[in-house]
Enzyme design. Structure first.
Site, PDB file in Angstrom:
ATOM      1  N   ASP A   1       0.865  -1.180   0.000  1.00  0.00           N
ATOM      2  CA  ASP A   1       0.000   0.000   0.000  1.00  0.00           C
ATOM      3  C   ASP A   1       0.899   1.227   0.000  1.00  0.00           C
ATOM      4  OD1 ASP A   1      -0.211   0.960   3.173  1.00  0.00           O
ATOM      5  OD2 ASP A   1      -0.045  -1.208   2.949  1.00  0.00           O
TER       6      ASP A   1
ATOM      7  N   ASP B   1      -8.613   3.446   6.092  1.00  0.00           N
ATOM      8  CA  ASP B   1      -7.450   3.427   6.974  1.00  0.00           C
ATOM      9  C   ASP B   1      -7.823   4.210   8.225  1.00  0.00           C
ATOM     10  OD1 ASP B   1      -5.031   3.735   8.264  1.00  0.00           O
ATOM     11  OD2 ASP B   1      -3.932   4.402   6.491  1.00  0.00           O
TER      12      ASP B   1
ATOM     13  N   GLU C   1      -6.789   4.541  12.209  1.00  0.00           N
ATOM     14  CA  GLU C   1      -5.744   4.143  13.153  1.00  0.00           C
ATOM     15  C   GLU C   1      -5.339   5.340  14.005  1.00  0.00           C
ATOM     16  OE1 GLU C   1      -1.813   3.856  11.306  1.00  0.00           O
ATOM     17  OE2 GLU C   1      -2.829   3.845   9.345  1.00  0.00           O
TER      18      GLU C   1
END
Length: 212
Positions: free
Chosen positions: A12, A101, A103
């Protein structure tokens, strides 16, 4: 985490990797890639188009990802921003479902000031919006509507280790929680640009997931 007897390599990437030689990536055995498209509701990755076209021309299966800022706006708002900036999905056999994503906060409270229940609700808002706009099913392991990227530590702390997404999304996690074994990021650097990842399956399974 047991990857299984068959696995396909993935990376990625974002603009942080600069210019990428995609033919070298293919020669190194990489089969698919997630490419950063957006962040929050104000940032679009300046290298996204070049990376996406380069990966496509090199014959890679590819998908886009969005870096979440749950403190900035609703999940639906950010999903729509992602979708209008090429984060969608088509059943062409080479496009992966979009990835969220979510996080560690890069510039503030670890959980963005949200309780665990509020964070789960935010993720559901993003996922449900993405699902409804793309029409991608989320009823079987290879027809999930959204990939979720996180880490076990953050997921445990900020969602209360929620299992709400284990059955209808592909988790894309660092160190895997129990039962989440489809994608695994095993290193943040290596022989290829970006994060080093694997898919727990063969090329045919990857193709079926892309087709939805």
């Amino acid at each position: 985490m047991a990857i299984g007897y068959h696995h396909e390599s993935c990376i990625d990437v974002s603009h942080f990797q600069g210019s990428i030689n995609w033919n070298t990536i293919v020669n190194n055995g990489v089969k698919f890639v997630f490419i950063k498209a957006t962040e929050g509701t104000t940032f679009t990755d300046p290298n996204f188009s070049n990376n996406y076209v380069g990966a496509t021309n090199a014959g890679l299966t590819r998908g886009a990802y969005h870096f979440a800022h749950p403190d900035a706006s609703s999940g639906a708002t950010q999903a729509n921003f992602f979708l209008i900036h090429r984060g969608g999905w088509t059943a062409d056999g080479i496009t992966l479902p979009g990835a969220l994503d979510i996080e560690y906060n890069p510039s503030g409270a670890e959980c963005y000031g949200l309780s665990a229940s509020a964070m789960v609700s935010w993720i559901k808002d993003f996922s449900n919006t993405y699902h409804s706009k793309t029409g991608r099913a989320n009823t079987t392991a290879l027809s999930v509507s959204l990939v979720i990227y996180s880490t076990t530590d953050w997921w445990t702390t900020c969602t209360g280790n929620s299992a709400a997404f284990a059955n209808d999304n592909f988790p894309f996690i660092g160190t895997l929680p129990a039962g989440w074994s489809t994608f695994w990021q095993y290193a943040d650097s290596g022989p290829n640009p970006g994060d080093q990842d694997v898919f727990n399956g063969d090329a045919a399974g990857l193709g079926r997931m892309a087709k939805g």
